[in-house]
Motif scaffolding. Structure first.
Motif, PDB file in Angstrom:
ATOM      1  N   ALA A 116      44.954  50.666   6.672  1.00  0.00           N
ATOM      2  CA  ALA A 116      44.811  49.440   5.884  1.00  0.00           C
ATOM      3  C   ALA A 116      44.629  48.202   6.757  1.00  0.00           C
ATOM      4  O   ALA A 116      44.026  47.226   6.329  1.00  0.00           O
ATOM      5  N   GLY A 117      45.106  48.244   7.988  1.00  0.00           N
ATOM      6  CA  GLY A 117      44.988  47.103   8.885  1.00  0.00           C
ATOM      7  C   GLY A 117      43.717  47.082   9.710  1.00  0.00           C
ATOM      8  O   GLY A 117      43.505  46.164  10.506  1.00  0.00           O
ATOM      9  N   TRP A 118      42.866  48.071   9.530  1.00  0.00           N
ATOM     10  CA  TRP A 118      41.649  48.154  10.333  1.00  0.00           C
ATOM     11  C   TRP A 118      40.601  47.159   9.886  1.00  0.00           C
ATOM     12  O   TRP A 118      40.549  46.772   8.715  1.00  0.00           O
ATOM     13  N   GLY A 119      39.755  46.797  10.840  1.00  0.00           N
ATOM     14  CA  GLY A 119      38.649  45.883  10.572  1.00  0.00           C
ATOM     15  C   GLY A 119      37.370  46.378  11.219  1.00  0.00           C
ATOM     16  O   GLY A 119      37.187  47.579  11.450  1.00  0.00           O
ATOM     17  N   GLU A 120      36.498  45.454  11.565  1.00  0.00           N
ATOM     18  CA  GLU A 120      35.171  45.802  12.074  1.00  0.00           C
ATOM     19  C   GLU A 120      35.220  46.596  13.376  1.00  0.00           C
ATOM     20  O   GLU A 120      34.383  47.461  13.600  1.00  0.00           O
ATOM     21  N   ALA A 121      36.199  46.319  14.238  1.00  0.00           N
ATOM     22  CA  ALA A 121      36.292  47.064  15.503  1.00  0.00           C
ATOM     23  C   ALA A 121      36.516  48.553  15.239  1.00  0.00           C
ATOM     24  O   ALA A 121      35.891  49.411  15.891  1.00  0.00           O
ATOM     25  N   GLU A 122      37.378  48.866  14.298  1.00  0.00           N
ATOM     26  CA  GLU A 122      37.633  50.268  13.970  1.00  0.00           C
ATOM     27  C   GLU A 122      36.441  50.896  13.249  1.00  0.00           C
ATOM     28  O   GLU A 122      36.125  52.065  13.466  1.00  0.00           O
ATOM     29  N   VAL A 123      35.775  50.119  12.407  1.00  0.00           N
ATOM     30  CA  VAL A 123      34.563  50.632  11.751  1.00  0.00           C
ATOM     31  C   VAL A 123      33.542  51.004  12.819  1.00  0.00           C
ATOM     32  O   VAL A 123      32.945  52.092  12.773  1.00  0.00           O
ATOM     33  N   ALA A 124      33.336  50.130  13.802  1.00  0.00           N
ATOM     34  CA  ALA A 124      32.387  50.407  14.890  1.00  0.00           C
ATOM     35  C   ALA A 124      32.805  51.648  15.665  1.00  0.00           C
ATOM     36  O   ALA A 124      31.959  52.492  16.014  1.00  0.00           O
ATOM     37  N   ARG A 125      34.109  51.775  15.944  1.00  0.00           N
ATOM     38  CA  ARG A 125      34.601  52.964  16.662  1.00  0.00           C
ATOM     39  C   ARG A 125      34.302  54.230  15.876  1.00  0.00           C
ATOM     40  O   ARG A 125      33.819  55.228  16.428  1.00  0.00           O
ATOM     41  N   LEU A 126      34.553  54.196  14.577  1.00  0.00           N
ATOM     42  CA  LEU A 126      34.316  55.379  13.741  1.00  0.00           C
ATOM     43  C   LEU A 126      32.834  55.688  13.607  1.00  0.00           C
ATOM     44  O   LEU A 126      32.434  56.862  13.592  1.00  0.00           O
ATOM     45  N   LEU A 127      32.005  54.667  13.537  1.00  0.00           N
ATOM     46  CA  LEU A 127      30.555  54.889  13.459  1.00  0.00           C
ATOM     47  C   LEU A 127      30.010  55.527  14.733  1.00  0.00           C
ATOM     48  O   LEU A 127      28.968  56.177  14.701  1.00  0.00           O
ATOM     49  N   ALA A 128      30.712  55.375  15.830  1.00  0.00           N
ATOM     50  CA  ALA A 128      30.288  55.962  17.101  1.00  0.00           C
ATOM     51  C   ALA A 128      30.873  57.356  17.329  1.00  0.00           C
ATOM     52  O   ALA A 128      30.488  58.038  18.285  1.00  0.00           O
ATOM     53  N   ASP A 129      31.775  57.794  16.469  1.00  0.00           N
ATOM     54  CA  ASP A 129      32.463  59.079  16.639  1.00  0.00           C
ATOM     55  C   ASP A 129      31.598  60.216  16.101  1.00  0.00           C
ATOM     56  O   ASP A 129      31.481  60.414  14.897  1.00  0.00           O
TER      57      ASP A 129
END
Length: 191
Positions: free
Chosen positions: A70-83
């Motif tokens: 729930a605390g994630w933002g764009e940085a985590e989205v970018a990390r997941l998109l690269a996984d």
């Protein structure tokens, strides 16, 4: 001769999932959250694809801890998109983060598991389908559960995804009557 439900084929991972997880009533809110998120990622794909990536999803999504996600933002989205180990779809990733926030709200208000199980009066619906073509893709009940989830802020939980979720978590028993698991799962209904 009784035969397993046709959909798991002979893939050992799929057979194990069918024989040990699918349709067993799940009442743990965190486990229900994980399954709903994974069902959302499955949209447009085969469940076996998600099943093969489930451990990678668990690692990438902090064990499906809604308080963390729930605390994630764009940085985590970018990390997941690269996984490369998970399904990389921006809409589904952003929905998972938003769904974690919705889960926390619902958990604090009513409890996620009670919210879901109230739709079936706390007991799994015991269907008695004899053939694959008898099993619906969605039902009036899955449309209602989907609408209630959406009203609570969830996304990627349309009526078809919701029905697949309800089957998987044992809210409905859709093992074919010719499958040995049908009666075994039915016996778990009251637990």
């Amino acid at each position: 001769m009784d035969e397993r439900c046709w959909w798991c084929g002979a893939d050992p991972l799929y057979v194990a999932y069918h024989d040990t997880e699918w349709g067993i009533p799940e009442r743990d809110g965190r486990a229900l959250f994980e399954k709903l998120i994974l069902d959302g990622f499955q949209a447009g794909l085969a469940w076996i694809t998600i099943l093969r990536k489930r451990e990678a999803f668990r690692a990438a999504f902090a064990g499906f801890d809604p308080a963390v996600i729930a605390g994630w933002g764009e940085a985590e989205v970018a990390r997941l998109l690269a996984d490369r180990e998970i399904v990389r779809h921006r809409g589904k990733i952003e929905a998972a983060i938003g769904n974690a926030r919705a889960w926390l709200d619902l958990e604090a208000r009513d409890g996620f598991a009670p919210f879901l199980w109230r739709h079936v009066d706390g007991l799994p619906i015991q269907n008695r389908f004899a053939a694959p073509g008898d099993i619906p893709a969605e039902t009036p009940l899955s449309r209602q559960v989907s609408a209630d989830l959406r009203a609570a802020g969830f996304r990627f939980c349309g009526p078809t995804i919701t029905y697949a979720f309800m089957q998987a978590v044992g809210m409905v028993n859709d093992h074919l009557v010719t499958c040995p698991r049908h009666d075994e799962v039915a016996a778990l209904a009251g637990r």
